[in-house]
Each structure stands twice: as C-alpha cells, then as structure tokens.
Design a protein around this motif. Structure first.
Motif, short mmCIF file in Angstrom:
data_model
loop_
_atom_site.label_atom_id
_atom_site.label_comp_id
_atom_site.label_asym_id
_atom_site.label_seq_id
_atom_site.Cartn_x
_atom_site.Cartn_y
_atom_site.Cartn_z
N LEU A 41 71.68 85.38 70.60
CA LEU A 41 70.38 85.29 71.27
C LEU A 41 69.61 84.06 70.81
CD1 LEU A 41 69.23 89.03 71.16
CD2 LEU A 41 70.68 87.87 72.83
N LEU A 42 69.77 83.70 69.55
CA LEU A 42 69.05 82.55 69.02
C LEU A 42 69.61 81.21 69.51
CD1 LEU A 42 68.48 83.73 65.32
CD2 LEU A 42 66.84 83.75 67.23
N ARG A 43 70.72 81.25 70.19
CA ARG A 43 71.30 80.00 70.74
C ARG A 43 70.59 79.55 72.01
NH1 ARG A 43 77.86 81.02 70.09
NH2 ARG A 43 77.85 81.21 67.80
N PHE A 44 69.88 80.46 72.66
CA PHE A 44 69.17 80.09 73.88
C PHE A 44 67.96 79.21 73.55
CE2 PHE A 44 71.50 83.80 75.24
CZ PHE A 44 71.84 83.50 76.56
N ASP A 67 77.40 77.48 88.22
CA ASP A 67 77.55 76.34 87.31
C ASP A 67 77.23 76.71 85.87
OD1 ASP A 67 78.24 74.51 89.37
OD2 ASP A 67 76.12 74.32 89.92
N GLY A 68 76.98 77.97 85.61
CA GLY A 68 76.68 78.41 84.26
C GLY A 68 75.26 78.14 83.83
N LYS A 69 74.36 77.94 84.80
CA LYS A 69 72.95 77.67 84.49
C LYS A 69 72.10 78.92 84.75
CE LYS A 69 73.31 72.72 85.47
NZ LYS A 69 72.76 71.56 86.26
N ILE A 70 71.01 79.01 84.00
CA ILE A 70 70.16 80.20 84.05
C ILE A 70 69.29 80.17 85.30
CG2 ILE A 70 68.39 81.53 82.86
CD1 ILE A 70 69.46 80.20 80.24
N ALA A 71 69.49 81.15 86.17
CA ALA A 71 68.79 81.19 87.46
C ALA A 71 67.68 82.23 87.51
CB ALA A 71 69.78 81.46 88.58
N ALA A 72 67.81 83.31 86.74
CA ALA A 72 66.82 84.39 86.80
C ALA A 72 66.79 85.12 85.47
CB ALA A 72 67.13 85.35 87.94
N ARG A 73 65.66 85.80 85.23
CA ARG A 73 65.48 86.48 83.95
C ARG A 73 64.56 87.68 84.10
NH1 ARG A 73 61.67 83.61 79.60
NH2 ARG A 73 60.16 84.30 81.16
N ASP A 77 76.57 78.22 74.39
CA ASP A 77 77.89 78.78 74.10
C ASP A 77 77.73 80.26 73.75
OD1 ASP A 77 80.65 79.09 73.26
OD2 ASP A 77 79.88 79.00 71.21
N LEU A 78 78.39 81.11 74.52
CA LEU A 78 78.36 82.55 74.28
C LEU A 78 79.80 83.03 74.18
CD1 LEU A 78 75.59 83.50 76.87
CD2 LEU A 78 75.33 83.36 74.39
N SER A 79 80.29 83.05 72.99
CA SER A 79 81.68 83.43 72.78
C SER A 79 81.81 84.20 71.48
CB SER A 79 82.59 82.19 72.75
OG SER A 79 82.20 81.32 71.70
N THR A 105 60.97 76.13 80.06
CA THR A 105 62.19 76.68 80.64
C THR A 105 62.15 76.74 82.15
OG1 THR A 105 61.26 78.88 80.28
CG2 THR A 105 62.77 78.07 78.60
N ASN A 106 61.05 76.31 82.78
CA ASN A 106 60.91 76.22 84.24
C ASN A 106 60.93 77.57 84.94
OD1 ASN A 106 60.87 73.34 84.17
ND2 ASN A 106 63.10 73.35 83.93
N PHE A 107 60.69 78.65 84.22
CA PHE A 107 60.65 79.96 84.85
C PHE A 107 59.35 80.12 85.64
CE2 PHE A 107 63.59 81.25 81.36
CZ PHE A 107 64.60 81.75 82.16
#
Length: 218
Positions: A169-172, A191-197, A80-82, A58-60
């Motif tokens: 949560l399981l979609r990640f 852009d809807g991309k994960i930057a931090a966690r 998709d989170l809807s 995941t490049n974290f």
C-alpha cells in the motif's frame, strides 16, 4: 500539647487525603479517554472509509457518492504489485496488463470487507470473460489462515496478494490510498494506470459504476 499535635497540617495529611479522593475519578477519566481513542482508531482502521487519500496530486475527481475517477489522459501508473498470494503462489499484477484490473484492499478482521465481499465475488465471476481481472490485497492479517477462510466463506475465487504490514500500500503515490481506509478499491485501465478509486465499502451498484466505464474504453 506535644510538638506533634501542634504541628500544622502539611503535605502528609490533608493533601494526601484529597489526592486519594480525586485519584479514582482521574483514573476513570483517563480510562474513558483511552477507550475513546482506541475506538476512534478502530473505526479509522476498519470503517466505511474516507474521502481523502492524504493529499498529493493524483488528479482524482470525487463524485457525490465518494467514488473518484481520473480522466484518461491524466492517469498515473500503478506501482509494482508483486509477491506471494495468501495461497502461497507468486503473483505480479503487471502480468495482467491489457486487462482491466480491480484491486480490492481487504482484511478478514474487517466488518465492512465482509459486507462487500459478496458483491466482489459476484461481479468478478460475471466479468471474468470480459477482459477483467480482480486481485485482492490482504492486509493486517497476521496469518493466511483467517484470510483463506474468509475467501472460502464468501466464495472469492480470484487471488489476493498477502501484505500483512501494508508495504504494498505504501508503494502508491501519496494521496492515492489511505492505509487506514479498509476496504479500498482501485480500478486500473488496460495500460495499468489508475482510473477509479473508492476508499469505502462498495455496493454492487457502486462497484459496477466504477468498473463499467473503464471496461467500455477503447
């Protein structure tokens, strides 16, 4: 002497007495073991969180405070989170593309979630006019009533998707989130991309440390 009195002590006498003597101790040890296992599960399900998302590429890059970030060119899109919110409205996180999105996974049953709630309420209001959208993902609450009460108690005004079984949560991608680490927080770039966690409860300082660099990106 009768045959019965001459018979050797067998499995129907002394051994049974021994078993009856040991049995309460064995039961106590089993109960203690089961209790410890239950306590461990409770801690893992709702504690200060962890530092691992369960593997995956995941490049974290994790900092000393447990907060992880991803370089801009190495980020992956959020899934998709809807669905329905705890208020019964329809919400799609993709509609917030162009904004920085803070995703907070929480449950009303979770003590660390209560500990951080006031910081999320405060920061979400402070950044509402700065191109930032907060979205909750409420998990493991068997009804929305307790979740709505939680939001009222902590003055949470942003929406939360209702995810009682953890399907969202399981979609990640593997390694992004640990379903046992509640609360968890992700920051999505414009852009809807994960930057931090973070896989643990956040103070106001740590929340802002995650958020500010992404907001400052051009």
């Amino acid at each position: 002497m009768s045959a019965a009195s001459r018979a050797p002590l067998g499995s129907n006498s002394s051994p049974r007495t021994t078993r009856n003597t040991r049995s309460p101790r064995v039961r106590r040890r089993a109960a203690l073991t089961a209790g410890a296992a239950a306590a461990a599960l409770l801690v893992s399900a709702c504690g200060s969180g962890g530092t691992s998302g369960g593997g995956g590429n995941t490049n974290f890059v994790t900092g000393s405070d447990g907060t992880a970030t991803v370089a801009k060119g190495e980020r992956t899109p959020a899934p998709d989170l809807s669905g329905k919110t705890i208020a019964g409205k329809t919400l799609d996180v993709a509609d917030f593309k162009g904004k920085v999105v803070v995703l907070n996974v929480w449950g009303s049953w979770c003590n660390p979630c209560r500990a951080e709630a006031k910081y999320f309420a405060k920061v979400s209001k402070a950044y509402a006019g700065k191109g930032v959208q907060f979205v909750g993902i409420n998990t493991r609450d068997t009804s929305t009533g307790a979740a709505l009460a939680f939001e009222k108690d902590w003055d949470i005004t942003y929406p939360s998707l209702y995810d009682p079984t953890g399907k969202l949560l399981l979609r990640f991608d593997k390694g992004t989130l640990n379903p046992q680490a509640i609360p968890s927080t992700l920051v999505l770039d414009r852009d809807g991309k994960i930057a931090a966690r973070s896989l643990s409860a956040l103070s106001e300082e740590r929340l802002l440390k995650m958020l500010k660099p992404v907001v400052a990106e051009k």
